[in-house]
Design an enzyme around this catalytic site. Structure first.
Site, PDB file in Angstrom:
ATOM      1  CE  LYS A 150      -2.356   3.203   1.947  1.00  0.00           C
ATOM      2  NZ  LYS A 150      -1.791   4.549   1.737  1.00  0.00           N
ATOM      3  N   GLY A 162       5.088   4.144  10.662  1.00  0.00           N
ATOM      4  CA  GLY A 162       4.303   5.376  10.626  1.00  0.00           C
ATOM      5  C   GLY A 162       3.887   5.806  12.010  1.00  0.00           C
ATOM      6  CB  SER A 163       1.122   7.931  13.113  1.00  0.00           C
ATOM      7  OG  SER A 163      -0.015   7.254  12.616  1.00  0.00           O
ATOM      8  N   GLY A 197      -1.963   5.207  13.451  1.00  0.00           N
ATOM      9  CA  GLY A 197      -2.144   4.322  12.297  1.00  0.00           C
ATOM     10  C   GLY A 197      -1.770   2.887  12.649  1.00  0.00           C
ATOM     11  N   GLY A 198      -0.629   2.715  13.299  1.00  0.00           N
ATOM     12  CA  GLY A 198      -0.157   1.368  13.649  1.00  0.00           C
ATOM     13  C   GLY A 198      -1.122   0.640  14.566  1.00  0.00           C
ATOM     14  CD  GLU A 221      10.627   1.758  12.694  1.00  0.00           C
ATOM     15  OE1 GLU A 221      10.980   0.999  11.801  1.00  0.00           O
ATOM     16  OE2 GLU A 221      11.024   2.918  12.811  1.00  0.00           O
ATOM     17  CB  CYS A 223      12.049   5.775  13.486  1.00  0.00           C
ATOM     18  SG  CYS A 223      13.068   5.037  12.242  1.00  0.00           S
ATOM     19  CD  GLU A 260       7.895   9.804  16.862  1.00  0.00           C
ATOM     20  OE1 GLU A 260       8.928   9.361  16.381  1.00  0.00           O
ATOM     21  OE2 GLU A 260       6.759   9.377  16.549  1.00  0.00           O
TER      22      GLU A 260
HETATM   23  P1  NAP Z   1       0.743   7.501   9.151  1.00  0.00           P
HETATM   24  O1  NAP Z   1      -0.215   8.618   9.130  1.00  0.00           O
HETATM   25  O2  NAP Z   1       0.590   6.507  10.246  1.00  0.00           O
HETATM   26  O3  NAP Z   1       0.645   6.752   7.739  1.00  0.00           O
HETATM   27  C1  NAP Z   1       1.394   5.596   7.414  1.00  0.00           C
HETATM   28  C2  NAP Z   1       0.612   4.757   6.409  1.00  0.00           C
HETATM   29  O4  NAP Z   1      -0.505   4.141   7.051  1.00  0.00           O
HETATM   30  C3  NAP Z   1       0.020   5.553   5.250  1.00  0.00           C
HETATM   31  O5  NAP Z   1      -0.005   4.719   4.114  1.00  0.00           O
HETATM   32  C4  NAP Z   1      -1.390   5.862   5.714  1.00  0.00           C
HETATM   33  O6  NAP Z   1      -2.261   6.065   4.635  1.00  0.00           O
HETATM   34  C5  NAP Z   1      -1.715   4.581   6.472  1.00  0.00           C
HETATM   35  N1  NAP Z   1      -2.636   4.772   7.601  1.00  0.00           N
HETATM   36  C6  NAP Z   1      -2.521   5.672   8.597  1.00  0.00           C
HETATM   37  N2  NAP Z   1      -3.529   5.523   9.478  1.00  0.00           N
HETATM   38  C7  NAP Z   1      -4.279   4.497   9.037  1.00  0.00           C
HETATM   39  C8  NAP Z   1      -5.456   3.867   9.509  1.00  0.00           C
HETATM   40  N3  NAP Z   1      -6.069   4.266  10.613  1.00  0.00           N
HETATM   41  N4  NAP Z   1      -5.946   2.839   8.795  1.00  0.00           N
HETATM   42  C9  NAP Z   1      -5.339   2.418   7.653  1.00  0.00           C
HETATM   43  N5  NAP Z   1      -4.240   2.984   7.159  1.00  0.00           N
HETATM   44  C10 NAP Z   1      -3.701   4.006   7.836  1.00  0.00           C
HETATM   45  O7  NAP Z   1       2.231   7.998   9.205  1.00  0.00           O
HETATM   46  P2  NAP Z   1       2.968   9.126   8.351  1.00  0.00           P
HETATM   47  O8  NAP Z   1       2.046   9.701   7.333  1.00  0.00           O
HETATM   48  O9  NAP Z   1       4.209   8.534   7.876  1.00  0.00           O
HETATM   49  O10 NAP Z   1       3.362  10.221   9.394  1.00  0.00           O
HETATM   50  C11 NAP Z   1       2.475  10.732  10.358  1.00  0.00           C
HETATM   51  C12 NAP Z   1       3.153  10.675  11.713  1.00  0.00           C
HETATM   52  O11 NAP Z   1       3.679   9.364  11.915  1.00  0.00           O
HETATM   53  C13 NAP Z   1       4.349  11.561  11.867  1.00  0.00           C
HETATM   54  O12 NAP Z   1       4.018  12.872  12.199  1.00  0.00           O
HETATM   55  C14 NAP Z   1       5.096  10.852  12.967  1.00  0.00           C
HETATM   56  O13 NAP Z   1       4.572  11.192  14.210  1.00  0.00           O
HETATM   57  C15 NAP Z   1       4.830   9.416  12.739  1.00  0.00           C
HETATM   58  N6  NAP Z   1       5.931   8.699  12.064  1.00  0.00           N
HETATM   59  C16 NAP Z   1       6.766   7.997  12.832  1.00  0.00           C
HETATM   60  C17 NAP Z   1       7.793   7.281  12.257  1.00  0.00           C
HETATM   61  C18 NAP Z   1       8.707   6.448  13.087  1.00  0.00           C
HETATM   62  O14 NAP Z   1       9.486   5.722  12.518  1.00  0.00           O
HETATM   63  N7  NAP Z   1       8.644   6.508  14.388  1.00  0.00           N
HETATM   64  C19 NAP Z   1       7.995   7.304  10.878  1.00  0.00           C
HETATM   65  C20 NAP Z   1       7.113   8.049  10.088  1.00  0.00           C
HETATM   66  C21 NAP Z   1       6.083   8.727  10.712  1.00  0.00           C
HETATM   67  P3  NAP Z   1      -2.159   7.408   3.740  1.00  0.00           P
HETATM   68  O15 NAP Z   1      -1.001   7.201   2.808  1.00  0.00           O
HETATM   69  O16 NAP Z   1      -3.453   7.466   3.004  1.00  0.00           O
HETATM   70  O17 NAP Z   1      -1.959   8.548   4.699  1.00  0.00           O
END
Ligand code: NAP
Length: 512
Positions: free
Chosen positions: A184, A241-242, A245-246, A265, A302, A392
Site C-alpha cells: 500500500k 508510521g504513526s 495508524g499502527g 514501527e 525514527c 514523540e
Molecule cells: P501515518 O499517518 O501513520 O501513515 C502511514 C501509512 O498508514 C500511510 O499509508 C497511511 O495512509 C496509512 N494509515 C494511517 N492511518 C491508518 C489507519 N487508521 N488505517 C489504515 N491505514 C492508515 O504515518 P505518516 O504519514 O508517515 O506520518 C504521520 C506521523 O507518523 C508523523 O508525524 C510521525 O509522528 C509518525 N511517524 C513515525 C515514524 C517512526 O518511525 N517513528 C515514521 C514516520 C512517521 P495514507 O497514505 O493514506 O496517509
C-alpha cells in the site's frame, strides 16, 4: 520511464477507479504532474487472490531463484537512474545526497537478503532422529524447518521513500522469506512508489515468477490498507508510521477470525543519557554531535534523539550552552508532508506553552511546510508528572531532562515507554554506573549505543531496529538487518514422516 498513476496488479497496470489524488511537491505543497487512481474493493480482491495463488509456487521456489529475483530488483531499481531521485526529491523535499544514499541502502538490503536466502540458514533445519527401540516409549523421528507465513501487506513509510517503502526492508525480508507482497503505497510519494513498483514488476516477469508475487496499490485514504489487513489471505503486515495508524491496523488484525502479526514501527524518542564523566570531559563536543543528529533530515528519523537525560552539573550547562549556540544557525527544512509539518508545529507549540518547560534555543524560522529545530529543557519532577512530555514530536525537537541525582534519572528511565534506541555517553569513570543500568536499558530498547546517536542504522546481521511497544508492535524482532526475515516465517515440525513425504531439505540425503 513514465509515471502513469496506475495500480500494478496481477502482472499488469490498471487505472484505479477510486478517488483520484496527486503527489504533492514537498517544498510548495503544489500538485505534481499525473494523478493517481485509488484502488477499489475489486482491486484489493484481485491483488489478494493473485498473491494467494502465487504463494503456492513462490514458497517452494528454489532459493537460487528467489535470491536471483532479489538481485534483479536491485538491478532494475538502479536502471531507473536519475528519474527516481528527481521524483523522490520533489515528493519528499529530502536532499539528493540523502536519497542517493537511501537508494544505495535499498539495493544493498536486497542483495544482503539474496545472500541470506542462498545461505539457507534461515530455514533452521533440525533433525532429531527417532529411536523405535527406546523404552518405555519409542522416540519419534522429528524434523523441523521454517516455512513462510503467506502473503504480506507492506505500508510504505513517509520518511524512507526508498529504503522503507515499495522495495524497502519490509518487502525485501518478506520476499526473501518466500511471501508474496502487496504494497500500500504511502500517499506522500506515489510517483516514487510507482517507479520502484514497475522495477519490481519487471523483476517478477524477468524471473518468470507468478505475477501475483507483487502488487502495488494506491489510496489517499485508509480503506485499501484496512481491507488488506482484514483479508483472510493476508498473513502478516509490515508498517512504519504513526502510533495512531499502527494501533488501528493492530486492532483490525486482532479482530480477524484468524489474527495475524502486525510488525508496526511507530513512535520512539530515543533517550540519550549523558554521564557526569563524559560531560566533564567533552560536553561541548557531545552537544555538537547531538545537534547534528537532531536536525538530520529535518529530524524525521525514527531514531531521532528526542530526549536527553543527565544529572545536574556544570558539564550539563556547557552541553546546553553549546547546543543553544549552534541551533540558531540551523536553517528550517522542508518536511515530508503538510500533515507531518502541521503535527510538528503543534507539538513544538505545545512544548513552548508548557508551564514547566523552557525553550533553550530554536533554529531559523521557516514557512508553514518547513520545520525549525527546537530544544527545550525541564526538570525530572515535571517530566515524571506529565506523561505528555514523552510523546514523540516527529521532527527536530529535543527535550533535556535535568535530574537531581542518578536515582531520579533512573526513575525517569523506569517511566519512559519502549524505545528503538538508548544512547549512553560515558568515560572510563562512568563505566561502573553505566554497567549497572544496562539490564534496565535492555528492557527499554532494542539497540543500546555507547558514545554515539541512533540515527544512521547499519544494515547488518547483528542490527536490531525494534523495541518494546510503542517503538514497535512486537519487540521480539527487527525491521532492519537480515534477522528481519524471521518475522515472516514460522516453524513446522514433521513427525515420523517417510522420506518420500518429507520436504526436500529434510530428507535422509540432507540429514546424513
Ligand atoms: P501515518 O499517518 O501513520 O501513515 C502511514 C501509512 O498508514 C500511510 O499509508 C497511511 O495512509 C496509512 N494509515 C494511517 N492511518 C491508518 C489507519 N487508521 N488505517 C489504515 N491505514 C492508515 O504515518 P505518516 O504519514 O508517515 O506520518 C504521520 C506521523 O507518523 C508523523 O508525524 C510521525 O509522528 C509518525 N511517524 C513515525 C515514524 C517512526 O518511525 N517513528 C515514521 C514516520 C512517521 P495514507 O497514505 O493514506 O496517509
Amino acid at each position: 520511464m513514465t509515471i502513469t498513476g496506475s495500480l500494478l496488479v496481477a502482472g499488469a497496470e490498471k487505472r484505479g477507479s477510486n478517488a483520484e489524488f496527486y503527489g504533492l511537491e514537498a517544498v510548495t505543497g503544489k500538485p505534481l504532474p499525473t494523478s493517481f487512481g485509488g484502488a477499489s474493493v475489486e482491486d484489493v480482491e484481485l491483488a489478494a487472490q493473485h498473491a494467494w495463488e502465487a504463494f503456492a509456487s513462490y514458497r517452494e521456489a528454489d532459493p537460487k531463484i528467489r535470491a536471483g529475483f532479489l538481485e534483479m530488483i536491485a538491478q532494475e531499481i538502479e536502471s531507473i537512474g536519475d528519474e527516481l531521485i528527481l521524483r523522490a526529491i520533489a515528493e519528499t523535499g529530502l536532499t539528493r545526497g540523502r536519497l542517493e544514499g537511501e537508494r544505495a541502502r535499498t539495493t544493498l538490503q536486497l542483495r544482503l537478503f539474496a545472500k541470506e536466502v542462498r545461505d539457507g540458514r534461515f530455514q533452521e533445519l533440525r533433525f532429531d532422529v527417532g529411536d523405535p527401540s527406546r523404552k518405555p516409549v519409542p522416540k519419534p523421528d522429528l524434523r523441523l524447518r521454517n516455512v513462510p507465513l503467506g502473503p504480506v501487506v507492506v505500508f510504505g513509510a513517509s520518511n524512507f521513500p526508498l529504503a522503507f517503502s515499495v522495495a524497502g526492508g519490509d518487502t525485501a525480508s518478506a520476499l526473501a522469506a518466500g511471501c508474496p507482497v502487496i504494497v500500500k503505497a504511502h500517499s506522500a510519494h506515489p510517483g516514487t512508489s510507482e517507479l520502484v513498483g514497475r522495477a519490481l514488476q519487471r523483476a517478477v516477469s524477468n524471473t518468470g515468477l507468478h505475477p501475483g508475487v507483487f502488487a502495488l496499490l494506491f489510496d489517499s485514504g485508509f480503506e485499501v490498507g484496512q481491507k488488506l489487513v482484514a483479508d483472510r489471505r493476508i498473513r502478516a503486515v509490515g508498517f512504519t508510521g504513526s502510533r495512531r495508524g499502527g494501533t488501528a491496523l493492530m486492532e483490525i488484525a486482532r479482530r480477524r477470525k484468524q489474527p495475524i502479526p502486525v510488525y508496526a514501527e511507530m513512535s520512539s524518542i530515543n533517550p540519550v543519557v549523558l554521564f557526569p564523566g563524559a560531560l566533564k570531559d567533552r560536553a561541548a563536543h557531545i552537544a555538537s554531535d547531538f545537534v547534528t543528529s537532531l536536525v538530520l533530515g529535518a529530524g524525521q528519523f525514527c531514531t531521532n534523539p528526542g530526549l536527553v537525560l543527565a544529572v545536574e552539573c556544570e558539564g550539563l550547562e556547557v552541553f546546553i550552552r553549546k547546543a543553544a549556540e549552534l541551533l540558531p544557525d540551523v536553517g528550517a527544512q522542508a518536511m515530508l508532508t503538510p500533515s507531518i509539518a502541521k503535527a510538528y508545529h503543534e507539538g513544538v507549540a505545545k512544548l513552548r506553552r508548557h508551564p514547566d518547560v523552557r525553550t533553550v534555543a530554536s533554529g531559523r524560522s521557516g514557512g508553514e511546510l518547513e520545520g525549525s529545530a527546537a530544544l527545550f529543557d525541564t526538570s525530572a519532577r515535571a517530566f515524571l508528572a506529565d506523561h505528555q512530555l514523552q510523546e514523540e514530536v516527529f521532527g527536530a525537537a529535543g527535550l533535556v531532562v535535568r535530574c537531581k541525582d542518578i536515582a531520579e534519572l533512573e526513575r525517569v528511565l523506569d517511566e519512559v515507554e519502549g524505545q528503538l534506541t538508548v544512547s549512553l555517553h560515558v568515560t572510563g569513570e562512568d563505566e561502573a554506573e553505566a554497567r549497572r543500568l544496562v539490564p534496565k536499558l535492555e528492557m527499554l530498547a532494542g539497540r543500546l549505543l555507547v558514545n554515539g546517536f541512533g540515527t544512521g542504522v547499519e544494515v547488518s546481521p547483528a542490527m536490531v531496529h525494534g523495541g518494546p511497544y510503542p517503538a514497535t508492535a512486537d519487540g521480539r524482532s527487527t525491521s532492519v538487518g537480515t534477522m528481519a526475515i524471521y518475522r515472516f516465517l514460522r516453524p513446522v515440525s514433521y513427525q515420523d514422516f517417510t522420506d518420500a513425504l518429507l520436504p526436500e531439505p529434510l530428507r535422509e540425503a540432507t540429514c546424513s
